[in-house]
Design a protein around this motif. Structure first.
Motif, mmCIF file in Angstrom:
data_model
loop_
_atom_site.group_PDB
_atom_site.id
_atom_site.type_symbol
_atom_site.label_atom_id
_atom_site.label_comp_id
_atom_site.label_asym_id
_atom_site.label_seq_id
_atom_site.Cartn_x
_atom_site.Cartn_y
_atom_site.Cartn_z
ATOM 1 N N ARG A 1 0.923 -1.324 -0.106
ATOM 2 C CA ARG A 1 -0.090 -0.040 0.089
ATOM 3 C C ARG A 1 0.833 1.201 -0.056
ATOM 4 O O ARG A 1 0.068 2.398 -0.327
ATOM 5 N N ALA A 2 1.988 1.241 0.439
ATOM 6 C CA ALA A 2 2.940 2.483 0.573
ATOM 7 C C ALA A 2 2.874 3.237 -0.861
ATOM 8 O O ALA A 2 3.015 4.681 -0.679
ATOM 9 N N ASN A 3 3.078 2.685 -1.660
ATOM 10 C CA ASN A 3 3.315 3.520 -3.100
ATOM 11 C C ASN A 3 2.196 3.640 -3.752
ATOM 12 O O ASN A 3 1.873 4.098 -4.877
ATOM 13 N N ALA A 4 0.764 3.159 -3.457
ATOM 14 C CA ALA A 4 -0.404 3.558 -3.936
ATOM 15 C C ALA A 4 -0.712 4.798 -3.650
ATOM 16 O O ALA A 4 -0.324 5.565 -2.707
ATOM 17 N N VAL A 5 -1.166 5.520 -4.813
ATOM 18 C CA VAL A 5 -1.540 6.997 -4.652
ATOM 19 C C VAL A 5 -2.852 7.517 -4.171
ATOM 20 O O VAL A 5 -3.740 6.640 -4.555
ATOM 21 N N LEU A 6 -2.803 8.201 -3.218
ATOM 22 C CA LEU A 6 -4.094 8.473 -2.414
ATOM 23 C C LEU A 6 -5.103 9.302 -3.320
ATOM 24 O O LEU A 6 -4.760 9.984 -4.148
ATOM 25 N N HIS B 1 -6.687 6.930 -9.608
ATOM 26 C CA HIS B 1 -7.337 5.735 -10.156
ATOM 27 C C HIS B 1 -6.474 4.659 -9.415
ATOM 28 O O HIS B 1 -5.126 4.541 -9.356
ATOM 29 N N PRO B 2 -7.000 3.509 -9.061
ATOM 30 C CA PRO B 2 -6.235 2.359 -8.576
ATOM 31 C C PRO B 2 -4.919 1.895 -9.154
ATOM 32 O O PRO B 2 -3.971 1.336 -8.522
ATOM 33 N N GLY B 3 -4.821 2.069 -10.366
ATOM 34 C CA GLY B 3 -3.721 1.631 -10.774
ATOM 35 C C GLY B 3 -2.283 2.580 -10.891
ATOM 36 O O GLY B 3 -1.355 2.175 -11.321
ATOM 37 N N ASP B 4 -2.821 3.619 -10.350
ATOM 38 C CA ASP B 4 -1.699 4.678 -10.277
ATOM 39 C C ASP B 4 -1.045 4.314 -9.101
ATOM 40 O O ASP B 4 -1.483 3.936 -8.105
ATOM 41 N N ALA B 5 0.491 4.443 -9.238
ATOM 42 C CA ALA B 5 1.411 4.190 -8.131
ATOM 43 C C ALA B 5 2.936 4.820 -8.317
ATOM 44 O O ALA B 5 3.137 5.114 -9.576
ATOM 45 N N SER B 6 3.409 4.895 -7.315
ATOM 46 C CA SER B 6 4.940 5.424 -7.192
ATOM 47 C C SER B 6 5.496 4.108 -6.914
ATOM 48 O O SER B 6 5.120 2.915 -6.878
ATOM 49 N N THR B 7 6.858 4.311 -7.057
ATOM 50 C CA THR B 7 7.716 2.826 -6.821
ATOM 51 C C THR B 7 8.847 3.059 -5.679
ATOM 52 O O THR B 7 9.588 2.330 -5.327
ATOM 53 N N TRP B 8 8.995 4.584 -5.157
ATOM 54 C CA TRP B 8 10.153 4.712 -4.361
ATOM 55 C C TRP B 8 9.868 5.013 -2.810
ATOM 56 O O TRP B 8 10.918 4.979 -2.031
ATOM 57 N N LEU B 9 8.606 4.960 -2.337
ATOM 58 C CA LEU B 9 8.213 5.316 -1.064
ATOM 59 C C LEU B 9 8.701 3.999 0.027
ATOM 60 O O LEU B 9 8.203 2.788 -0.465
#
Length: 120
Positions: A38-43, A46-54
Motif C-alpha cells: 500500500r505504501a506506493n499507492a497514490v491516495l 485511479h487504483p492503477g496509479d502508483a509510485s515506486t520509491w516510498l
C-alpha cells in the motif's frame, strides 16, 4: 525519513476497521505488508496509479511495528493522526472515560517547545 509516508500509513489504516484490527493484532507483519502493498499507492487516485520509491526508514518501521506513539511523534508523525488511530486500537482496553487519551498525552509530556516539525 518520510513524514508523508508515516502520515499516509496512519491516515489510511485509521479509515478501514479491518486494517485497524490487523495492525492491532500483528503490528510487525502488518507494517511489512502495508509497506509492500500500500505504501506506493497514490491516495484518492485511479487504483492503477502508483509510485515506486516510498519506503519507511528502519526507525520508522520499528516505531510503527512497536506501536510506539512517542517515537512516532519524535519522528514528526502528525499527532492527531496518531491519536485517532491509537484510540481506535486501544481505547477499548480502558475502563475510565478518556483514560487512554490521558495516558497518551502523559507519555508525551517530556517534550518541550518547539515540538517536532509535523509539516510534510
Amino acid at each position: 525519513m518520510s513524514k508523508y509516508l508515516l502520515d499516509k500509513f496512519l491516515y489510511t489504516v485509521d479509515r478501514d476497521p479491518s486494517l485497524v484490527e490487523r495492525y492491532r493484532s500483528s503490528p510487525a507483519e502488518f507494517v511489512a505488508w502495508w509497506e509492500a502493498e500500500r505504501a506506493n499507492a497514490v491516495l484518492n487516485c485511479h487504483p492503477g496509479d502508483a509510485s515506486t520509491w516510498l519506503r519507511f526508514t528502519d526507525d520508522e518501521r520499528s516505531a510503527l511495528a512497536n506501536q510506539d506513539h512517542v517515537r512516532l511523534f519524535a519522528l514528526g508523525a502528525h499527532p492527531f493522526l496518531t491519536l485517532t488511530l491509537f484510540i481506535a486500537m486501544f481505547e477499548r482496553d480502558n475502563r475510565e472515560p478518556l483514560e487512554y487519551q490521558k495516558a497518551f498525552g502523559a507519555r508525551l509530556a517530556h517534550f518541550d517547545l518547539p515540538y517536532p516539525d509535523i509539516a510534510t
